[in-house]
Design a protein around this motif. Structure first.
Motif, PDB file in Angstrom:
ATOM      1  N   ALA A 141      -0.768  -3.397   3.189  1.00 31.38           N
ATOM      2  CA  ALA A 141      -1.043  -4.726   2.636  1.00 31.38           C
ATOM      3  C   ALA A 141      -1.879  -5.575   3.596  1.00 31.38           C
ATOM      4  N   ASP A 142      -1.701  -5.365   4.911  1.00 27.54           N
ATOM      5  CA  ASP A 142      -2.450  -6.171   5.872  1.00 27.54           C
ATOM      6  C   ASP A 142      -3.877  -5.669   6.101  1.00 27.54           C
ATOM      7  N   GLY A 143      -4.222  -4.524   5.506  1.00 31.83           N
ATOM      8  CA  GLY A 143      -5.596  -4.040   5.582  1.00 31.83           C
ATOM      9  C   GLY A 143      -5.908  -3.144   6.753  1.00 31.83           C
ATOM     10  N   THR A 144      -5.076  -3.150   7.805  1.00 31.06           N
ATOM     11  CA  THR A 144      -5.385  -2.323   8.969  1.00 31.06           C
ATOM     12  C   THR A 144      -4.996  -0.869   8.717  1.00 31.06           C
ATOM     13  N   ARG A 145      -5.816   0.031   9.219  1.00 29.78           N
ATOM     14  CA  ARG A 145      -5.525   1.458   9.075  1.00 29.78           C
ATOM     15  C   ARG A 145      -5.121   2.102  10.403  1.00 29.78           C
ATOM     16  N   ASN A 146      -5.037   1.323  11.460  1.00 30.36           N
ATOM     17  CA  ASN A 146      -4.688   1.917  12.749  1.00 30.36           C
ATOM     18  C   ASN A 146      -3.362   2.676  12.707  1.00 30.36           C
ATOM     19  N   PRO A 147      -2.289   2.109  12.113  1.00 31.64           N
ATOM     20  CA  PRO A 147      -1.029   2.861  12.067  1.00 31.64           C
ATOM     21  C   PRO A 147      -1.102   4.112  11.195  1.00 31.64           C
ATOM     22  N   VAL A 260     -17.245 -10.230  10.571  1.00 35.47           N
ATOM     23  CA  VAL A 260     -17.457 -10.253   9.129  1.00 35.47           C
ATOM     24  C   VAL A 260     -17.949  -8.875   8.700  1.00 35.47           C
ATOM     25  N   GLY A 261     -17.270  -8.274   7.752  1.00 38.60           N
ATOM     26  CA  GLY A 261     -17.660  -6.949   7.307  1.00 38.60           C
ATOM     27  C   GLY A 261     -16.890  -6.547   6.076  1.00 38.60           C
ATOM     28  N   PRO A 262     -17.199  -5.380   5.521  1.00 39.67           N
ATOM     29  CA  PRO A 262     -16.529  -4.952   4.282  1.00 39.67           C
ATOM     30  C   PRO A 262     -15.038  -4.711   4.463  1.00 39.67           C
ATOM     31  N   PHE A 263     -14.589  -4.446   5.681  1.00 42.01           N
ATOM     32  CA  PHE A 263     -13.169  -4.159   5.911  1.00 42.01           C
ATOM     33  C   PHE A 263     -12.437  -5.335   6.547  1.00 42.01           C
ATOM     34  N   SER A 264     -13.155  -6.411   6.818  1.00 42.74           N
ATOM     35  CA  SER A 264     -12.521  -7.588   7.422  1.00 42.74           C
ATOM     36  C   SER A 264     -13.152  -8.858   6.872  1.00 42.74           C
ATOM     37  N   PRO A 265     -13.047  -9.076   5.554  1.00 46.11           N
ATOM     38  CA  PRO A 265     -13.660 -10.275   4.970  1.00 46.11           C
ATOM     39  C   PRO A 265     -12.870 -11.523   5.327  1.00 46.11           C
ATOM     40  N   ASP A 284     -10.583  -0.535  14.963  1.00 49.16           N
ATOM     41  CA  ASP A 284     -11.089  -0.782  13.618  1.00 49.16           C
ATOM     42  C   ASP A 284     -11.661  -2.188  13.495  1.00 49.16           C
ATOM     43  N   MET A 285     -12.624  -2.343  12.577  1.00 51.82           N
ATOM     44  CA  MET A 285     -13.132  -3.675  12.271  1.00 51.82           C
ATOM     45  C   MET A 285     -12.018  -4.563  11.732  1.00 51.82           C
ATOM     46  N   SER A 286     -11.041  -3.956  11.063  1.00 52.01           N
ATOM     47  CA  SER A 286      -9.979  -4.726  10.411  1.00 52.01           C
ATOM     48  C   SER A 286      -8.927  -5.264  11.376  1.00 52.01           C
ATOM     49  N   CYS A 287      -8.940  -4.837  12.640  1.00 51.39           N
ATOM     50  CA  CYS A 287      -7.888  -5.304  13.558  1.00 51.39           C
ATOM     51  C   CYS A 287      -8.404  -5.659  14.952  1.00 51.39           C
ATOM     52  N   THR A 288      -9.705  -5.579  15.177  1.00 54.65           N
ATOM     53  CA  THR A 288     -10.241  -5.821  16.516  1.00 54.65           C
ATOM     54  C   THR A 288     -11.005  -7.134  16.554  1.00 54.65           C
ATOM     55  N   GLY A 289     -10.662  -7.980  17.507  1.00 55.86           N
ATOM     56  CA  GLY A 289     -11.337  -9.257  17.670  1.00 55.86           C
ATOM     57  C   GLY A 289     -12.309  -9.235  18.826  1.00 55.86           C
ATOM     58  N   ALA A 290     -13.268 -10.142  18.756  1.00 56.55           N
ATOM     59  CA  ALA A 290     -14.262 -10.286  19.824  1.00 56.55           C
ATOM     60  C   ALA A 290     -13.884 -11.475  20.707  1.00 56.55           C
ATOM     61  N   VAL A 291     -14.526 -11.557  21.868  1.00 55.70           N
ATOM     62  CA  VAL A 291     -14.359 -12.713  22.746  1.00 55.70           C
ATOM     63  C   VAL A 291     -15.728 -13.350  22.959  1.00 55.70           C
ATOM     64  N   GLU A 292     -15.749 -14.659  23.060  1.00 54.37           N
ATOM     65  CA  GLU A 292     -17.014 -15.328  23.360  1.00 54.37           C
ATOM     66  C   GLU A 292     -17.436 -14.949  24.768  1.00 54.37           C
ATOM     67  N   SER A 293     -18.711 -14.595  24.916  1.00 57.09           N
ATOM     68  CA  SER A 293     -19.169 -14.091  26.205  1.00 57.09           C
ATOM     69  C   SER A 293     -20.687 -14.116  26.253  1.00 57.09           C
ATOM     70  N   THR A 294     -21.208 -14.285  27.457  1.00 53.19           N
ATOM     71  CA  THR A 294     -22.649 -14.151  27.692  1.00 53.19           C
ATOM     72  C   THR A 294     -22.933 -12.930  28.566  1.00 53.19           C
ATOM     73  N   ALA A 295     -21.916 -12.091  28.773  1.00 55.86           N
ATOM     74  CA  ALA A 295     -22.066 -10.916  29.652  1.00 55.86           C
ATOM     75  C   ALA A 295     -22.850  -9.833  28.918  1.00 55.86           C
TER      76      ALA A 295
END
Length: 336
Positions: A141-147, A260-265, A284-295
């Protein structure tokens, strides 16, 4: 006439051992080779590299059909690089296995295929989508497929008759992974019992197992995230572009910038923005977040990680926030 035996005081007076004039104490003995001006000095990264290569060679020598779990993420890329060094100038003597959830970043899949082609090694793929299509698994239901990766992984291990599975897990990532040994036994069902861990004294590893069992081998267990990035920078190891700062459409959820993507709208109340971000870990796109960075290069990433006070998984992985013991519960079932 017999010469009387020397007293302790006499022995000390004749001893060539130098004593500290201020304290009268004897300085610690030093290895003569280490005092030579031309003696090589091993850095922390040198020692970690040597330990990892030793583990990889030991596993290949002791087991019949090892395989490396390869997601295209930085830790599995690092282990593959170390394996290439361990057996150079020959090829890596085992295949790599990717459990494809179907929700991967396209950049990571391209990098995966380019890497195995460059090294000339075999790629085995277990697809979660195949299991959903035939009813063996169902989307959450939460959309993630990692488990959902656990069953395809265990089936792929059994189908390939792999008795040892290399992974890129590190003890600093998570409390459950901190409990792992470098060589960790899995039972006939692929399950892990944290209370049934074997002692590992010095550099001696126990790979004994019965038919149906296998081990997970973690050559970089003792590395930190900073060690990983410092070594990648030193060796100039290629990585997927996601790890470097780039502009991307993202939205804020649970304190993370989600792609933003088809698996994480985004939901109706979540505003899409264009931000300069990078990924500290790749799932996965559905469970991975990014961090703000200029690196945007390796040296800048090393400096950024050195100053960070949050772990990579704690800062960017939604699947580890499902519960306090989310990782340990998955590992007990056979997860990475």
């Amino acid at each position: 006439m017999r010469t009387p035996p020397m007293t302790i005081t006499d022995q000390a007076a004749r001893s060539p051992v130098r004593r500290d004039d201020a304290t009268g104490s004897t300085p610690p003995a030093r290895d003569a080779a280490a005092t030579r001006p031309d003696a090589p000095r091993l850095t922390t990264l040198d020692r970690l590299e040597a330990e990892a290569i030793h583990v990889i060679r030991e596993v290949v020598a002791e087991f019949e059909r090892p395989v490396l779990l390869f997601s295209g993420g930085k830790d599995s890329v690092l282990v593959l690089h170390l394996a290439a060094k361990a057996f150079a100038p020959g090829r890596v003597p085992f295949p790599v296995l990717h459990v494809d959830t179907g929700h991967n970043f396209p950049e990571v899949l391209r990098f995966r295929d380019e890497t195995v082609a460059r090294l000339g090694i075999a790629l085995e793929v277990a697809r979660v989508q195949d299991y959903i299509d035939d009813g063996r698994l169902h989307d959450r239901a939460d959309g993630t497929r990692n488990p959902l990766q656990t069953l395809p992984l265990l089936d792929a291990i059994a189908a390939g008759r792999h008795d040892a599975v290399f992974g890129g897990a590190r003890r600093d990532e998570d409390k459950a992974r901190a409990k792992e040994r470098i060589i960790s036994l899995r039972d006939e069902f692929g399950q892990w019992d944290p209370r049934n861990q074997r002692p590992e004294l010095w550099s001696l590893y126990n790979g004994r197992h019965t038919p149906g069992q296998h081990v997970r081998a973690f050559p970089i267990s003792n590395w930190t995230e900073l060690d990983v990035w410092s070594y990648i920078a030193r060796e100039r190891i290629p990585l997927p572009s996601l790890y470097f700062a780039h502009e991307r459409e993202v939205y804020a959820r649970d304190g993370m910038w989600r792609p933003v993507g088809p698996f994480s709208p985004p939901r109706g109340d979540e505003r899409v923005e264009v931000r300069t971000v990078r990924y500290r870990t790749v799932g996965d796109m559905s469970c991975t977040g990014a961090v703000e960075s200029t690196a945007a290069d390796l040296d800048a990433i090393v400096a950024e990680v050195a100053a960070s006070t949050l772990t990579e998984r704690g800062a960017t992985r939604a699947d580890d926030r499902l519960s306090e013991a989310a990782m340990e519960d998955r590992k007990k079932d056979g997860y990475f």
